[in-house]
Design a protein around this motif. Structure first.
Motif, short mmCIF file in Angstrom:
data_model
loop_
_atom_site.label_atom_id
_atom_site.label_comp_id
_atom_site.label_asym_id
_atom_site.label_seq_id
_atom_site.Cartn_x
_atom_site.Cartn_y
_atom_site.Cartn_z
N LYS A 102 0.86 -1.35 0.10
CA LYS A 102 0.01 -0.01 0.04
C LYS A 102 0.85 1.29 0.07
O LYS A 102 0.68 2.19 -0.54
N ASP A 140 2.20 1.99 -3.34
CA ASP A 140 1.23 2.21 -4.27
C ASP A 140 1.27 3.82 -4.16
O ASP A 140 1.16 4.49 -5.06
N VAL A 141 1.11 4.18 -2.98
CA VAL A 141 1.09 5.63 -2.62
C VAL A 141 2.23 6.56 -3.25
O VAL A 141 2.07 7.44 -3.80
N LYS A 159 4.25 5.62 -5.67
CA LYS A 159 4.19 5.74 -6.94
C LYS A 159 3.37 6.69 -7.59
O LYS A 159 3.76 7.21 -8.51
N ARG A 160 2.24 6.88 -6.80
CA ARG A 160 1.40 7.86 -7.35
C ARG A 160 1.99 9.16 -7.14
O ARG A 160 1.85 10.11 -7.97
N ARG A 161 2.40 9.57 -5.89
CA ARG A 161 2.85 10.69 -5.65
C ARG A 161 4.21 11.09 -6.66
O ARG A 161 4.37 12.26 -7.22
N SER A 162 5.17 9.97 -6.79
CA SER A 162 6.07 10.21 -7.79
C SER A 162 5.56 10.64 -9.22
O SER A 162 6.01 11.40 -9.95
N SER A 163 4.75 9.88 -9.65
CA SER A 163 4.08 10.24 -10.83
C SER A 163 3.44 11.42 -11.00
O SER A 163 3.71 12.18 -12.15
N MET A 164 2.81 12.07 -9.82
CA MET A 164 2.24 13.22 -10.06
C MET A 164 3.42 14.34 -10.00
O MET A 164 3.11 15.37 -10.79
N GLU A 166 4.68 14.65 -13.49
CA GLU A 166 3.74 15.38 -14.48
C GLU A 166 3.84 16.58 -14.15
O GLU A 166 3.77 17.60 -15.04
#
Length: 68
Positions: A31, A34-35, A37-42, A45
């Motif tokens: 978990k 996943d958090v 990875k999402r933060r890194s992706s944001m 971007e």
């Protein structure tokens, strides 16, 4: 013989508890990953958008430091 069976049952109980604890840890780490990875992706971007807004300049990460 009975003592040996009791020892084995005890070991199995300890191993079962350890496996369950490790499973909980792995689930929690999944978990967290996943958090992250999402933060890194944001962040990637957001940085890409900022670089596009700046225009044709060299991205800050590719620029040489001033002391070079």
């Amino acid at each position: 013989m009975t003592d040996r069976i009791l020892q084995l049952e005890e070991q199995i109980a300890h191993l079962t508890r350890t496996v369950e604890e490790l499973s909980d840890i792995v689930a929690r780490q999944e978990k967290e990953l996943d958090v992250l990875k999402r933060r890194s992706s944001m962040l990637m971007e957001r940085e890409a958008q900022r670089e596009m807004e700046v225009g044709g300049s060299i991205p800050l990460a590719d620029q040489r430091p001033p002391h070079w």
